[in-house]
Motif scaffolding. Structure first.
Motif, PDB file in Angstrom:
ATOM      1  N   GLN A 216       0.885  -1.287   0.160  1.00  0.00           N
ATOM      2  CA  GLN A 216      -0.149  -0.017  -0.136  1.00  0.00           C
ATOM      3  C   GLN A 216       0.890   1.463  -0.011  1.00  0.00           C
ATOM      4  N   ASP A 217       1.968   1.006   0.361  1.00  0.00           N
ATOM      5  CA  ASP A 217       3.090   2.436   0.407  1.00  0.00           C
ATOM      6  C   ASP A 217       3.415   2.743  -1.014  1.00  0.00           C
ATOM      7  N   HIS A 218       3.071   1.921  -1.998  1.00  0.00           N
ATOM      8  CA  HIS A 218       3.549   2.271  -3.344  1.00  0.00           C
ATOM      9  C   HIS A 218       2.185   2.569  -4.286  1.00  0.00           C
ATOM     10  N   ALA A 219       0.959   2.561  -3.730  1.00  0.00           N
ATOM     11  CA  ALA A 219      -0.160   2.870  -4.532  1.00  0.00           C
ATOM     12  C   ALA A 219       0.128   4.405  -5.396  1.00  0.00           C
ATOM     13  N   GLY A 220      -0.204   4.161  -6.791  1.00  0.00           N
ATOM     14  CA  GLY A 220      -0.217   5.228  -7.500  1.00  0.00           C
ATOM     15  C   GLY A 220       1.366   5.693  -8.307  1.00  0.00           C
ATOM     16  N   GLN A 221       2.216   4.530  -7.839  1.00  0.00           N
ATOM     17  CA  GLN A 221       3.583   4.660  -8.507  1.00  0.00           C
ATOM     18  C   GLN A 221       3.789   3.653  -9.711  1.00  0.00           C
ATOM     19  N   ASP A 222       4.699   3.867 -10.271  1.00  0.00           N
ATOM     20  CA  ASP A 222       5.303   3.283 -11.507  1.00  0.00           C
ATOM     21  C   ASP A 222       6.370   2.561 -11.053  1.00  0.00           C
ATOM     22  N   ILE A 223       6.264   1.067 -10.755  1.00  0.00           N
ATOM     23  CA  ILE A 223       7.053   0.036  -9.877  1.00  0.00           C
ATOM     24  C   ILE A 223       7.809  -0.858 -10.982  1.00  0.00           C
ATOM     25  N   LEU A 224       9.439  -0.784 -10.730  1.00  0.00           N
ATOM     26  CA  LEU A 224      10.157  -1.676 -11.693  1.00  0.00           C
ATOM     27  C   LEU A 224      10.705  -2.623 -10.694  1.00  0.00           C
ATOM     28  N   VAL A 225      10.435  -3.903 -10.988  1.00  0.00           N
ATOM     29  CA  VAL A 225      11.288  -5.023 -10.240  1.00  0.00           C
ATOM     30  C   VAL A 225      12.031  -5.871 -11.101  1.00  0.00           C
ATOM     31  N   ILE A 226      13.266  -5.873 -10.660  1.00  0.00           N
ATOM     32  CA  ILE A 226      14.394  -6.509 -11.188  1.00  0.00           C
ATOM     33  C   ILE A 226      14.575  -7.971 -10.425  1.00  0.00           C
ATOM     34  N   GLY A 227      14.156  -8.827 -11.310  1.00  0.00           N
ATOM     35  CA  GLY A 227      14.309 -10.357 -10.999  1.00  0.00           C
ATOM     36  C   GLY A 227      12.831 -10.952 -10.887  1.00  0.00           C
ATOM     37  N   ASN A 228      12.637 -11.903 -11.468  1.00  0.00           N
ATOM     38  CA  ASN A 228      11.279 -12.738 -11.413  1.00  0.00           C
ATOM     39  C   ASN A 228      11.042 -14.044 -10.696  1.00  0.00           C
ATOM     40  N   GLY A 229      11.775 -14.021  -9.471  1.00  0.00           N
ATOM     41  CA  GLY A 229      11.710 -15.389  -8.890  1.00  0.00           C
ATOM     42  C   GLY A 229      10.504 -15.185  -7.884  1.00  0.00           C
ATOM     43  N   TYR A 230      10.373 -16.107  -6.997  1.00  0.00           N
ATOM     44  CA  TYR A 230       9.081 -15.962  -6.323  1.00  0.00           C
ATOM     45  C   TYR A 230       8.980 -14.726  -5.910  1.00  0.00           C
ATOM     46  N   SER A 231       9.859 -14.084  -5.076  1.00  0.00           N
ATOM     47  CA  SER A 231       9.725 -12.790  -4.228  1.00  0.00           C
ATOM     48  C   SER A 231       9.341 -11.637  -5.319  1.00  0.00           C
ATOM     49  N   GLY A 232      10.038 -11.691  -6.412  1.00  0.00           N
ATOM     50  CA  GLY A 232       9.600 -10.715  -7.483  1.00  0.00           C
ATOM     51  C   GLY A 232       8.109 -10.586  -8.053  1.00  0.00           C
ATOM     52  N   GLU A 233       8.037 -11.861  -8.431  1.00  0.00           N
ATOM     53  CA  GLU A 233       6.449 -12.029  -8.817  1.00  0.00           C
ATOM     54  C   GLU A 233       5.539 -11.599  -7.788  1.00  0.00           C
ATOM     55  N   ASP A 234       5.691 -12.103  -6.529  1.00  0.00           N
ATOM     56  CA  ASP A 234       4.523 -11.758  -5.285  1.00  0.00           C
ATOM     57  C   ASP A 234       4.610 -10.308  -5.114  1.00  0.00           C
ATOM     58  N   ILE A 235       5.909  -9.627  -5.361  1.00  0.00           N
ATOM     59  CA  ILE A 235       5.927  -8.288  -4.952  1.00  0.00           C
ATOM     60  C   ILE A 235       5.155  -7.541  -6.086  1.00  0.00           C
ATOM     61  N   GLU A 236       5.424  -7.970  -7.516  1.00  0.00           N
ATOM     62  CA  GLU A 236       4.888  -7.068  -8.391  1.00  0.00           C
ATOM     63  C   GLU A 236       3.417  -7.235  -8.370  1.00  0.00           C
ATOM     64  N   MET A 237       3.022  -8.307  -7.916  1.00  0.00           N
ATOM     65  CA  MET A 237       1.445  -8.621  -8.294  1.00  0.00           C
ATOM     66  C   MET A 237       0.738  -8.026  -6.971  1.00  0.00           C
ATOM     67  N   GLN A 238       1.313  -7.922  -5.934  1.00  0.00           N
ATOM     68  CA  GLN A 238       0.898  -7.289  -4.678  1.00  0.00           C
ATOM     69  C   GLN A 238       0.910  -5.542  -5.026  1.00  0.00           C
ATOM     70  N   CYS A 239       1.842  -5.116  -5.637  1.00  0.00           N
ATOM     71  CA  CYS A 239       1.759  -3.701  -5.618  1.00  0.00           C
ATOM     72  C   CYS A 239       0.706  -3.207  -6.794  1.00  0.00           C
ATOM     73  N   THR A 240       0.376  -4.281  -7.930  1.00  0.00           N
ATOM     74  CA  THR A 240      -0.803  -3.814  -8.661  1.00  0.00           C
ATOM     75  C   THR A 240      -2.111  -4.026  -7.942  1.00  0.00           C
ATOM     76  N   LYS A 241      -2.144  -4.959  -7.096  1.00  0.00           N
ATOM     77  CA  LYS A 241      -3.390  -5.465  -6.468  1.00  0.00           C
ATOM     78  C   LYS A 241      -3.585  -4.011  -5.486  1.00  0.00           C
ATOM     79  N   PHE A 242      -2.727  -3.558  -5.027  1.00  0.00           N
ATOM     80  CA  PHE A 242      -3.078  -2.491  -3.928  1.00  0.00           C
ATOM     81  C   PHE A 242      -2.895  -1.028  -4.549  1.00  0.00           C
ATOM     82  N   GLY A 243      -2.890  -0.979  -5.826  1.00  0.00           N
ATOM     83  CA  GLY A 243      -3.038   0.372  -6.395  1.00  0.00           C
ATOM     84  C   GLY A 243      -2.038   1.078  -7.191  1.00  0.00           C
ATOM     85  N   ALA A 244      -0.824   0.304  -7.356  1.00  0.00           N
ATOM     86  CA  ALA A 244       0.673   0.716  -8.170  1.00  0.00           C
ATOM     87  C   ALA A 244      -0.135   1.076  -9.401  1.00  0.00           C
TER      88      ALA A 244
END
Length: 281
Positions: A216-244
């Protein structure tokens, strides 16, 4: 606006099949043959530490545990505190990627703990509550806020001398044990990779995923995640879910877990090689 690096050291999520119990069996054989109850110290009270305490107590040992944080649960605990020296990498809305049938303990079911069936993929808070219930069931003795500073073996007494420190008062204590089990985990230290060319021109917010705490701290932001392992996938999906506003993920061409039908329309995948050629804005 924000850049997150995926950790190379993968966080174990849901490996409650307890292989550490098998390793504890070797020590259990020594404890059974001992003339009196041996004094055993378990360092760390996460899933592995609790499992060791349960197994060794059943084998007849007098088991103690020192946990440096103020809560048992290891990697399942959450804190807003950030920093490379913080001994946990968990974020608030983490969701397990393993079915509850695979996560369930052999001697403590989810139904026994909660009184009813739970969701197939339990969230972090559910897993933490379940793990703490398991520890309570076996009445394990844990000293919280106690960090082990050093452990040395005295060949004259055939015991370990353990120096520990209280995190609240900084007072130090010395104790003696016949056996010491190290269960401090190995998924808490971020593995920082070398800077990318052009990264020095990026003036946004950049962190390692170890320090990611709340989407939720990153709602409304453009996010770049470098790395697509389990953590990367989870973080990118959560950011979009909570308003990125958007989430772009970079990964090597030969490495991806994300399937096309699982990718939201506003999450764009690009190859890492392509991103290296561009200046990050």
């Amino acid at each position: 606006e924000m850049c997150i690096r995926d950790r190379y050291q993968r966080r174990v999520r849901g490996s409650f099949q307890l292989p550490h119990m098998k390793r504890a069996g070797v020590l259990s054989a020594h404890l059974t043959a001992a003339p009196s109850k041996p004094m055993v110290l378990v360092i760390g009270c996460g899933p592995a530490g609790i499992a060791q305490m349960v197994t060794l107590t059943d084998a007849g040992a007098n088991v103690s545990c020192f946990e440096q944080s103020g809560e048992i649960g290891g990697l399942w605990t959450w804190s807003s505190t950030v920093g490379d020296t913080v001994h946990q990498s968990m974020y608030r809305y983490h969701q397990t990627n393993g079915l509850n049938e695979m996560l369930e303990l052999p001697d403590y079911s989810f139904v026994e703990h909660f009184g009813h069936a739970i969701t197939s993929y339990p969230p972090r808070a559910i897993m933490l509550d379940y793990l703490q219930g398991w520890a309570k069931k076996h009445r394990i003795a844990v000293t919280l806020n106690r960090k082990v500073v050093s452990t040395t073996f005295n060949s004259n007494t055939n015991q370990f001398v353990v120096c520990s420190e209280d995190s609240g008062t900084a007072s130090r204590h010395w104790d003696h044990f016949d056996f010491v089990v190290v269960a401090t985990g190995h998924f808490s230290l971020p593995n920082h990779i070398p800077p990318y060319p052009g990264q020095e021109h990026f003036d946004g917010f950049a962190i390692h995923s170890h320090n990611f705490r709340d989407a939720q701290d990153h709602a409304g932001q453009d996010i770049l995640v470098i790395g697509n392992g389990y953590s990367g996938e989870d973080i990118e999906m959560q950011c979009t879910k909570f308003g990125a506003k958007s989430a772009t993920v970079c990964y090597p061409v030969s490495y991806t877990h994300l399937r096309a039908h699982e990718t939201p329309e506003h999450l764009v995948c690009r190859l890492l090689l392509e991103k290296k050629k561009k200046k990050i804005k």
